[in-house]
Design an enzyme around this catalytic site. Structure first.
Site, PDB file in Angstrom:
ATOM      1  CB  SER A   5      37.861  23.187  21.041  1.00 56.07           C
ATOM      2  OG  SER A   5      37.487  23.901  22.192  1.00 56.07           O
ATOM      3  CE1 TYR A  28      41.142  27.563  19.266  1.00 58.22           C
ATOM      4  CE2 TYR A  28      39.193  27.398  20.665  1.00 58.22           C
ATOM      5  CZ  TYR A  28      40.436  26.916  20.263  1.00 58.22           C
ATOM      6  OH  TYR A  28      40.952  25.778  20.864  1.00 58.22           O
TER       7      TYR A  28
HETATM    8  N1  LIG Z   1      44.605  24.278  25.819  1.00 63.08           N
HETATM    9  C1  LIG Z   1      43.294  24.165  25.762  1.00 63.08           C
HETATM   10  O1  LIG Z   1      42.560  24.494  26.720  1.00 63.08           O
HETATM   11  C2  LIG Z   1      42.625  23.613  24.528  1.00 63.08           C
HETATM   12  C3  LIG Z   1      41.261  23.308  24.605  1.00 63.08           C
HETATM   13  C4  LIG Z   1      40.621  22.800  23.481  1.00 63.08           C
HETATM   14  C5  LIG Z   1      41.348  22.580  22.318  1.00 63.08           C
HETATM   15  N2  LIG Z   1      42.673  22.893  22.278  1.00 63.08           N
HETATM   16  C6  LIG Z   1      43.372  22.657  21.008  1.00 63.08           C
HETATM   17  O2  LIG Z   1      44.490  21.833  21.240  1.00 63.08           O
HETATM   18  C7  LIG Z   1      45.486  22.081  20.259  1.00 63.08           C
HETATM   19  C8  LIG Z   1      46.830  22.295  20.935  1.00 63.08           C
HETATM   20  O3  LIG Z   1      46.748  23.468  21.724  1.00 63.08           O
HETATM   21  P1  LIG Z   1      47.664  23.747  22.998  1.00 63.08           P
HETATM   22  O4  LIG Z   1      46.746  24.133  24.088  1.00 63.08           O
HETATM   23  O5  LIG Z   1      48.637  22.659  23.196  1.00 63.08           O
HETATM   24  O6  LIG Z   1      48.371  25.090  22.520  1.00 63.08           O
HETATM   25  P2  LIG Z   1      49.912  25.495  22.287  1.00 63.08           P
HETATM   26  O7  LIG Z   1      50.757  25.023  23.408  1.00 63.08           O
HETATM   27  O8  LIG Z   1      49.871  26.921  21.938  1.00 63.08           O
HETATM   28  O9  LIG Z   1      50.312  24.628  20.991  1.00 63.08           O
HETATM   29  C9  LIG Z   1      49.923  24.976  19.704  1.00 63.08           C
HETATM   30  C10 LIG Z   1      50.812  24.186  18.752  1.00 63.08           C
HETATM   31  O10 LIG Z   1      50.386  24.447  17.403  1.00 63.08           O
HETATM   32  C11 LIG Z   1      51.548  24.758  16.644  1.00 63.08           C
HETATM   33  N3  LIG Z   1      51.217  25.625  15.520  1.00 63.08           N
HETATM   34  C12 LIG Z   1      50.551  26.806  15.544  1.00 63.08           C
HETATM   35  N4  LIG Z   1      50.479  27.342  14.307  1.00 63.08           N
HETATM   36  C13 LIG Z   1      51.098  26.453  13.475  1.00 63.08           C
HETATM   37  C14 LIG Z   1      51.378  26.432  12.086  1.00 63.08           C
HETATM   38  N5  LIG Z   1      50.970  27.414  11.267  1.00 63.08           N
HETATM   39  N6  LIG Z   1      52.045  25.371  11.574  1.00 63.08           N
HETATM   40  C15 LIG Z   1      52.472  24.371  12.376  1.00 63.08           C
HETATM   41  N7  LIG Z   1      52.242  24.328  13.698  1.00 63.08           N
HETATM   42  C16 LIG Z   1      51.569  25.365  14.238  1.00 63.08           C
HETATM   43  C17 LIG Z   1      52.508  25.426  17.617  1.00 63.08           C
HETATM   44  O11 LIG Z   1      53.853  25.261  17.184  1.00 63.08           O
HETATM   45  P3  LIG Z   1      54.773  26.381  16.477  1.00 63.08           P
HETATM   46  O12 LIG Z   1      54.413  27.714  17.068  1.00 63.08           O
HETATM   47  O13 LIG Z   1      56.154  25.918  16.808  1.00 63.08           O
HETATM   48  O14 LIG Z   1      54.471  26.275  15.024  1.00 63.08           O
HETATM   49  C18 LIG Z   1      52.274  24.570  18.856  1.00 63.08           C
HETATM   50  O15 LIG Z   1      53.070  23.408  18.803  1.00 63.08           O
HETATM   51  C19 LIG Z   1      44.997  23.308  19.473  1.00 63.08           C
HETATM   52  O16 LIG Z   1      44.407  22.880  18.280  1.00 63.08           O
HETATM   53  C20 LIG Z   1      43.957  23.918  20.395  1.00 63.08           C
HETATM   54  O17 LIG Z   1      42.996  24.665  19.691  1.00 63.08           O
HETATM   55  C21 LIG Z   1      43.329  23.409  23.331  1.00 63.08           C
END
Ligand SMILES: NC(=O)c1ccc[n+]([C@@H]2O[C@H](COP(=O)([O-])OP(=O)(O)OC[C@H]3O[C@@H](n4cnc5c(N)ncnc54)[C@H](OP(=O)(O)O)[C@@H]3O)[C@@H](O)[C@H]2O)c1
Length: 269
Positions: free
Chosen positions: A141, A154
């Site tokens: 991120s 985080y």
């Molecule tokens: N959205 C943003 O603005 C943003 C910005 C920078 C970086 N990111 C990064 O991008 C990545 C994806 O985020 P997102 O925004 O798409 O969020 P999201 O929709 O909440 O997705 C998070 C994913 O991680 C999975 N997950 C969480 N805990 C887990 C575990 N213990 N084991 C296996 N899977 C797990 C969840 O699936 P289950 O709950 O089904 O396990 C879900 O599929 C993350 O690493 C986040 O930090 C996001």
């Protein structure tokens, strides 16, 4: 554009960025291993992948458990051939202020974000090294570059992911295994849906994933985006700390005041 990998494992594939990446990679004819904890959500994503022309295998698992990831990767490789690319995208995190600080919550965030990525990488790396071919992609991120209020656990987990990717990249140089660290700004997903503050340069998830797919195809070492937020962060990093602290904490106390005001006016109604 051609996508250079065929057999791709994505963690955190049940929603947000992971789901959209799976659907976009399906259009390149990829075989996708979908990992996350929620099986029904993964089955829904698998149907979307198949509709988009790809092949999907649902591999429910918790990324904090190395054995579960290793079993999943072995099953996937047996069915579809050795894994070309691992996208370690599973992540979690929420804002926690110092008054409600909880070490157990920080441990959970570090376990999922950092150790989840490490588990996925190390489960795949021996086979990749054997074939002198592979690509490890970590989704960190832009939050990894500087500390912001209520974001300590985080941001620290994401900074550790970025440095871990850098270490592996230098170590694996010349081995045939590439390492890419993706550092996005704000993207509209279930993770950010509950944010109650302004998210500058917020991207839609389809736009963000097109950029990520391109960066992976180009085997970029680090991909920081969107550029507007990355430039603001670069300026922030070069700003004397006393100015940075004053600006960031005055912004955050303004946000906290307006949130408290909103909460009071909702209670009054
Ligand atoms: N959205 C943003 O603005 C943003 C910005 C920078 C970086 N990111 C990064 O991008 C990545 C994806 O985020 P997102 O925004 O798409 O969020 P999201 O929709 O909440 O997705 C998070 C994913 O991680 C999975 N997950 C969480 N805990 C887990 C575990 N213990 N084991 C296996 N899977 C797990 C969840 O699936 P289950 O709950 O089904 O396990 C879900 O599929 C993350 O690493 C986040 O930090 C996001």
């Amino acid at each position: 554009m051609k996508f250079p990998h065929q057999v791709v494992l994505i963690t955190g594939a049940s929603s947000g960025i992971g789901e959209e990446l799976a659907v976009q990679l399906a259009a390149f004819g990829c075989k996708l291993g979908l990992m996350a904890r929620r099986k029904e959500k993964l089955e829904h994503v698998a149907r979307l992948v198949e509709d988009a022309g790809g092949v999907a295998m649902v591999l429910p698992c918790d990324v904090t458990d190395f054995d579960q990831i290793q079993d999943g990767i072995n099953q996937f490789a047996e069915a579809h051939g050795p894994v070309d690319c691992v996208v370690a995208n599973a992540g979690t995190g929420q804002q926690v202020d110092a008054l409600n600080f909880d070490a157990a919550e920080t441990a959970r965030v570090v376990n999922v974000n950092l150790l989840g990525m490490v588990n996925a990488f190390y489960a795949a790396v021996p086979q990749m090294l054997e074939r002198s071919h592979g690509h490890l992609v970590g989704v960190a991120s832009l939050a990894s570059y500087q500390g912001m209020p209520q974001d300590a656990g985080y941001a620290a987990s994401k900074a550790a992911m970025r440095i871990h990717c850098e270490s592996m990249r230098t170590e694996l140089r010349g081995s045939g295994v590439d390492v890419t660290c993706i550092c996005p700004g704000f993207i509209r997903t279930p993770m950010t849906d509950t944010n109650d503050f302004d998210m500058p340069f917020l991207l839609e998830v389809d736009d963000a994933c097109r950029r990520i797919v391109r960066a992976v195809a180009m085997r970029k070492r680090v991909y920081n985006f969107p550029w507007q937020l990355w430039w603001l962060i670069k300026i922030g990093m070069r700003t004397p700390r006393w100015i940075y602290d004053a600006v960031i904490s005055s912004q955050s106390s303004k946000t906290a005041k307006s949130t408290r005001k909103q909460a009071r006016s909702t209670e009054d109604k």
